[in-house]
Design an enzyme around this catalytic site. Structure first.
Site, short mmCIF file in Angstrom:
data_model
loop_
_atom_site.label_atom_id
_atom_site.label_comp_id
_atom_site.label_asym_id
_atom_site.label_seq_id
_atom_site.Cartn_x
_atom_site.Cartn_y
_atom_site.Cartn_z
N ARG A 47 -46.37 24.70 -30.28
CA ARG A 47 -46.12 26.17 -29.98
C ARG A 47 -45.25 26.05 -28.66
NH1 ARG A 47 -45.67 31.45 -31.32
NH2 ARG A 47 -45.70 32.64 -29.43
N GLY A 107 -38.28 35.32 -33.32
CA GLY A 107 -37.48 35.52 -32.10
C GLY A 107 -36.55 36.48 -31.88
N CYS A 130 -38.14 28.35 -30.50
CA CYS A 130 -37.50 27.90 -31.84
C CYS A 130 -36.59 26.71 -31.66
CB CYS A 130 -36.37 29.07 -32.24
SG CYS A 130 -37.50 30.83 -32.46
N GLY A 154 -50.48 28.11 -39.17
CA GLY A 154 -49.92 29.54 -38.42
C GLY A 154 -50.43 29.70 -37.29
N ALA A 188 -39.49 37.47 -25.55
CA ALA A 188 -39.93 39.01 -25.50
C ALA A 188 -40.13 39.56 -24.18
CB ALA A 188 -41.02 39.41 -26.34
N GLY A 213 -43.25 41.24 -29.12
CA GLY A 213 -43.31 39.85 -29.62
C GLY A 213 -44.22 39.59 -30.28
N ASP A 214 -44.54 38.32 -30.51
CA ASP A 214 -45.57 37.79 -31.43
C ASP A 214 -46.95 38.31 -31.38
OD1 ASP A 214 -43.56 36.22 -32.22
OD2 ASP A 214 -44.22 34.36 -31.46
#
Lengths: 448, 448
Positions: free
Chosen positions: A133, A300, A44, A243, A13, A281-282
């Site tokens: 991560r 993504g 990813c 998660g 991002a 982004g996340d």
């Protein structure tokens, strides 16, 4: 006057935002800040380095240093953003050496990502629990395997947990996945489709335990076992795949509001409630196309699209982000599994009355060698007859069918229109009657 | 009263019509008539038996005799429909033994297909010119190869010519394709995309000669060479792949009008200008979604969809066929090539002002092993900014992208909507930025 743009975060991002800003503003001073040693790599891709499909972690670097030089982006690695002063428009940062500095901004993009989440389990502070991560996380897991680890417990049957689980099995480990819900991939699939994926994983040797809450991390200083529903599980490696949670501390501390998903609230410009500060982004909240509710999809593709919108706006050219469908795809051993829009479960939760249809078909003409099975499930809003969700599990050619149905959902295609759609056919690539069309027929029969 | 439904033709379109009629009318007497020995096989599969990918021609039989028994369809093979009396509603047929009969109908479906077309070339009456339309045609070609044929001239670089050419090369023959137009696949692709396919075919050993009109078939009784643009070409086999023409004699003789494409004119119910007589498949004219002009697309997917509509109507349940986009896909050696909607060339012919955009990308994440190249071309109407055509050539995953863009075209997606579409991504299956989306961006840059 030269504009100053600061981006906190330098992966999907953040880099997309910086790049988009540069395209719109040739003279802006653009600074990217990241805690990590390496910027611009594909998270990813991490499971596929662990599996061995990709040779080296460094192969995942999509944006090498030359890219930042070419676009004149000032990249500061191993640097932490400590705080944002939204009144004086400055960010306080700390370098690897502990030196603090302040950087002024005209526009700020927060792309702080997310962090693996550990629930409040007894013993959660114990050392040695791994996660996946960052590149460093991946390297640690790889080191354990090289050091002779033979078994792993993966806590959580979401995408990361399963993709990592597959990778570990491909490296020869015995893998047990423990999931508190009654199905795998509960965020993405309905139970019927998840079952299909689970059966495939189990056939390939993955042990999957559902309805099991991890209640204790056992060990002295270091984890040596876990307890779930009273049973003790030991292994050489323990993976936290419960998660991720949006990294919002710096936003919260500086008064930037979160939304109901506990990620940073944004509008259609990806702007937060504080003017000229964007979140992407996340760590960013966005709106779902079907439910119109806030979501934090942490995908993504959405990260880059949000980054592009925020960067374009930071470059003073108006750009708007559209709602999301959270189109998702994964490959697990020999199957591809994907979804777009909402699941039947989510529809029920949102009081949307739906009719669903499911079909089993093949990926090539039935007589063509190596045709693989494919299962398509469609979720249709009863009132409007619009397609609002789709799930596909198959041996191949799933991804672009998800995209096709994503387009259909975005353009509010009715199930009857889908049933009459013009599709392409050739024996080595498809059946005469496209499975998506056959699935539409099954829904229509129920609508009558 | 028991309804009588007669279907002339018993392949894709005809069987689909008979099956759909049976679903709507449990008691109708349904008769299918076909000249061929075998009914219900896949013509599209023929090249793949010749190549060896599929073992036997009989493997192509999608509807075995048991299917007709199960649905109580009276199948009459090796039987020719001689004439239709549209006033008395009867069809005169002739069996293999030369016996003529008449069959009454309440509804008649004409699915007579098409026949390879030989242009008025000097010597066209000579024996020994092969073609690939029926299973018998395929068997003849196979016999020639087994008998030692080492080379072939294919006249025509359309889909059948090229798919057969590929099959022959895979069987070890030297293949020369002669095409009168300045590009291969002129019905489907613009010259730029066709060039890409041609280069691949040439790399694999296919000799392709463009701008060459076949002007003479040379030989005594039997073809021994052909002449094109003054040059003589010899080979062990000569294939007529000039194209096919709708089989319309029985319709014309009985006063059923043709349309401007010289195929049988139909309305949205697939009904001809004579009530209760339908025409479907390769002999039937239909309307193009973009140009609104009559076309005769001669594609298997369209044949089955038309058959279903006609059969449903014959079964007295109202059903309408929608316009077509002629979505097409083929695999030629290691590439897949597909198209939907109209080409730039067709747009120009139809005075539609367009903007196009083309992008080269990959089918997986750039760092993922065995990512293959893919090229996407989009054709956008300038006035409306709607996508009206797409062409894709790539190493894999082309078919469903064609379907995705077919859905987009059918739902009048604008190029800006495509650029912001929600797409699925995972490193083993796609790039973060979907190539269709990137292609949309290139169009948008030109629209500004």
């Amino acid at each position: 006057m030269t504009q100053k743009i600061v981006v906190i975060g330098a992966n999907a991002a953040g880099i997309e935002a910086a790049s988009a800003a540069r395209k719109k503003d040739r003279t802006a001073e653009i600074t990217l800040i990241t805690k990590e040693k390496v910027a611009g790599y594909s998270r990813c891709g991490l499971p596929f380095v662990i599996s061995g499909a990709i040779s080296h972690f460094k192969d995942l670097i999509v944006y090498p240093p030359a890219y930042f030089q070419m676009l004149k982006l000032n990249l500061r690695t191993q640097t932490t953003a400590l705080s944002i002063n939204t009144v004086e428009k400055k960010v306080t940062i700390q370098t690897f050496d502990g030196i603090t500095e302040t950087i002024l901004y005209d526009s700020l993009v927060i792309a702080t990502g997310a962090t693996p989440f550990m629930p409040p389990i007894k013993g959660r502070e114990k050392q040695g629990i791994l996660c996946l991560r960052s590149m460093e996380d991946g390297e640690k897991i790889d080191e354990h395997i090289r050091a002779g680890a033979k078994s792993a417990i993966v806590m959580g049957a979401g995408l990361i947990g399963l993709e990592l689980g597959v990778a570990l099995i491909e490296r020869g480990l015995q893998v047990t996945v423990i999931e508190k819900m009654s199905q795998i991939l509960p965020q993405i699939f309905d139970a019927d489709m998840a079952k299909l994926v689970q059966e495939h994983l189990e056939q390939k040797g993955m042990k999957i335990l559902l309805n099991r809450t991890v209640e204790e991390i056992v060990g002295d200083d270091k984890v040596s076992a876990i307890k779930a529903c009273g049973e003790k599980f030991t292994a050489d490696m323990f993976i936290n795949a419960f998660g991720v949670r949006a990294n919002t501390k710096i936003a919260v501390d500086s008064g930037i509001p979160l939304g109901e998903t506990q990620s940073i609230k944004t509008d259609a410009h990806m702007e937060t409630e504080v003017k000229n500060i964007y979140a992407v982004g996340d760590c960013a909240e966005t709106i779902h196309f079907i439910t119109h509710k806030p979501v934090c999809p942490q995908l993504g593709t959405i990260a880059v699209r949000q980054g592009k919108v925020a960067g374009t706006n930071a470059g003073k050219v108006n750009s708007q982000f559209t709602c999301i469908l959270a189109s998702t795809i994964t490959r697990l051993f020999d199957i591809e599994a994907g979804a777009t829009g909402i699941s039947e479960t989510t529809a029920i939760k949102n009081q949307i009355e739906v009719v669903t249809g499911t079909i089993n078909s093949k990926t090539k003409a039935d007589y063509y060698p190596s045709a693989k099975p494919i299962k398509v499930k469609l979720i249709v809003e009863k009132k409007t007859e619009h397609i609002i969700g789709a799930q596909i599990v198959g041996g191949e050619e799933v991804t672009q069918r998800i995209n096709a149905l994503s387009f259909a959902i975005q353009k509010q295609m009715t199930i009857k229109e889908l049933a009459k759609s013009d599709t392409a056919y050739a024996p080595p690539m498809s059946e005469t009657w496209e499975p998506m069309v056959l699935a539409a027929e099954t829904v229509i029969m129920k609508l009558r």
